[in-house]
Scaffold this active site. Structure first.
Site, mmCIF file in Angstrom:
data_model
loop_
_atom_site.group_PDB
_atom_site.id
_atom_site.type_symbol
_atom_site.label_atom_id
_atom_site.label_comp_id
_atom_site.label_asym_id
_atom_site.label_seq_id
_atom_site.Cartn_x
_atom_site.Cartn_y
_atom_site.Cartn_z
ATOM 1 N N ARG A 258 94.151 48.232 103.890
ATOM 2 C CA ARG A 258 95.313 47.880 104.045
ATOM 3 C C ARG A 258 95.368 46.652 105.137
ATOM 4 N NH1 ARG A 258 98.644 53.546 103.732
ATOM 5 N NH2 ARG A 258 97.805 54.250 101.639
ATOM 6 N N ARG A 273 96.388 53.359 113.005
ATOM 7 C CA ARG A 273 96.924 52.507 112.175
ATOM 8 C C ARG A 273 95.774 51.145 112.197
ATOM 9 N NH1 ARG A 273 102.031 50.993 110.075
ATOM 10 N NH2 ARG A 273 103.008 51.927 111.807
ATOM 11 N N GLU A 345 103.458 60.379 110.959
ATOM 12 C CA GLU A 345 103.137 60.604 109.483
ATOM 13 C C GLU A 345 101.667 60.983 109.412
ATOM 14 O OE1 GLU A 345 102.527 58.491 105.265
ATOM 15 O OE2 GLU A 345 103.864 57.466 107.000
ATOM 16 N N SER A 348 101.745 62.280 102.664
ATOM 17 C CA SER A 348 102.799 62.249 102.143
ATOM 18 C C SER A 348 102.621 62.724 100.730
ATOM 19 C CB SER A 348 103.483 60.803 102.102
ATOM 20 O OG SER A 348 102.410 59.505 101.461
ATOM 21 N N ARG A 386 93.300 58.893 110.686
ATOM 22 C CA ARG A 386 94.464 59.445 111.240
ATOM 23 C C ARG A 386 94.272 60.983 111.897
ATOM 24 N NH1 ARG A 386 100.535 57.462 110.544
ATOM 25 N NH2 ARG A 386 99.414 55.225 110.733
#
Length: 430
Positions: A258, A273, A345, A348, A386
């Site tokens: 990403r 991140r 987070e 999800s 994460r």
């Protein structure tokens, strides 16, 4: 893409969805106009083809005297048909382009608002307290010899890292636990490609307004995936699936990439991140009327996994303005990060209804044997970097060691703690 019949029959519902997302509702009227233009172009071309066919038959039955005029008419009709077919292609392309710009219709129970308006559904586990000064995951990881950001940046740039020693072993342990849990739940394990063609990215809704987040390999016209959802969805493009035995479920392992465009200055410290991480992703194909129940099941499996890791968390229902293009509804699980004093987070799960399958032409047969679009759903079982960050923080101890949850110990040589300087024998641990 959304069902075009829904737009024709209930445009106000689609307009309301656009408003809830904070998206341009005028696109609905533009799509309806483009649909009308395309249907008119199709009818015009069909009518002319009918006239051309009749003219061709007339040529065969014409007398010698009539033949030149009839041939001239047939020639003119052939040219008109060619123009009409070009107009039809142009109208079809315009309709398709507009159709791709409208995101999925949000579920009626989705909360209104944007990023800050998610609704907490439940909180599970107690937030830990510590009788010592809490460290963040990078401090803990560096002391353990588990994370090396400095050399990651030297080799690859900002937001890259090395997992070393116990950090690397934690990655393998989490992957083993996630995949074994998924297989036990009936998922087929898949090692998915991290490079995909443009049609897979477009089909899953990751181009358009999200293309700034995506790495593109221009020389080969391929994209690096941000999630194995892309490859898993594309795996059955243009296929008719047999779902008579229930949902078809995959647990995909891949590296994910990403660009984190627009996140300048956010989470620059550590591995929360980053530009690259590995992930185990659940993906399900099911009948549309089973999608809501399947969504809840994916969420349940995610919760069970975090409970095995002994992490306190909360489940939130994401607001309409913060949904991705493909999702009609999305639940996030946010785990507690002690160094930040907040929930962040970790996983999800999204119900994409038939939005992706319509783009990718993935269907199953209904009770009458007619092919119909399937529902697709995805859920992160473990985003590994994460999750390592959260584990190190939540389970830190005063002496710099880290408690190892019981579920991970079989893949970590049975160790109950990870300590700075401890000897880890690979043969014992793997």
């Amino acid at each position: 893409m959304i069902d075009l019949r829904l737009v024709r029959e209930n445009p106000d519902l689609v307009r309301a969805s656009q408003r809830a997302r904070g998206a341009d509702e005028s696109l609905v009227d533009a799509l309806l106009a483009a649909d009308a233009e395309r249907r008119a172009a199709v009818k015009a071309a069909d009518d002319l083809r009918g006239e051309q066919k009749a003219a061709s038959q007339a040529v065969r039955g014409a007398s010698k005297e009539e033949r030149p005029a009839v041939l001239e008419k047939a020639k003119a009709l052939a040219a008109a048909v060619k123009e009409a077919e070009e107009a039809e292609r142009t109208a079809d392309a315009a309709l398709h382009a507009l159709h791709l710009r409208i995101p999925n219709v949000v579920h009626p129970d989705v909360p209104p608002g944007g990023e800050d308006d998610a609704v907490t559904l439940r909180t599970v586990g107690e937030v830990p307290t510590y009788d010592f000064e809490v460290k963040d995951h990078l401090q803990i990881g560096e002391a353990l010899g588990a994370i090396d950001m400095e050399r990651g940046a030297k080799v690859s740039g900002a937001r890259f890292y090395f997992l070393t020693g116990p950090g690397a072993l934690l990655e393998f342990a989490l992957a083993q636990l996630a995949v074994s849990r998924a297989v036990a739940a009936g998922f087929t394990p898949v090692v998915a490609p991290a490079l995909v063609k443009p049609e897979a990215m477009e089909g899953t809704g990751f181009l358009g307004e999200h293309d700034e987040e995506v790495y593109r390999i221009e020389r080969d016209d391929l994209y690096l995936v941000g999630t194995s959802e892309v490859a898993l969805a594309g795996m059955h493009a243009r296929e008719v699936l047999d779902l008579s035995a229930g949902p078809r479920r995959y647990a995909g392992w891949s590296s994910c990439f990403r660009r984190e465009a627009g996140s300048y200055g956010k989470d620059t410290r550590g591995i929360i991140r980053v530009h690259w991480f590995d992930k185990v992703e659940m993906f399900s194909f099911c009948a549309p009327d089973e999608a809501e129940a399947e969504h809840r099941r994916l969420l349940q499996w995610e919760e069970e996994f975090l409970q095995l890791l002994e992490l306190p968390y909360r489940v939130v229902d994401i607001a309409a303005g913060d949904l991705g293009t493909s999702a009609a509804r999305k639940f996030d699980i946010e785990a507690w990060f002690p160094s930040q004093g907040t929930y962040r987070e970790l996983t999800s799960t999204s119900d994409c209804t038939t939005f992706q399958s319509r783009r990718l032409a993935i269907r199953s047969r209904d009770a009458d044997g007619k092919p119909q679009p399937v529902a697709t759903l995805n859920g992160t079982l473990c985003a590994i970097a994460r999750t390592i960050a959260c584990l190190l923080e939540v389970h830190q101890q005063a002496d710099g060691s880290v408690h190892v949850p019981a579920a991970l110990r079989p893949w970590l040589g049975g160790h109950a703690v990870l300590s700075p300087g401890m000897a880890l024998a690979p043969a014992q641990l793997l």
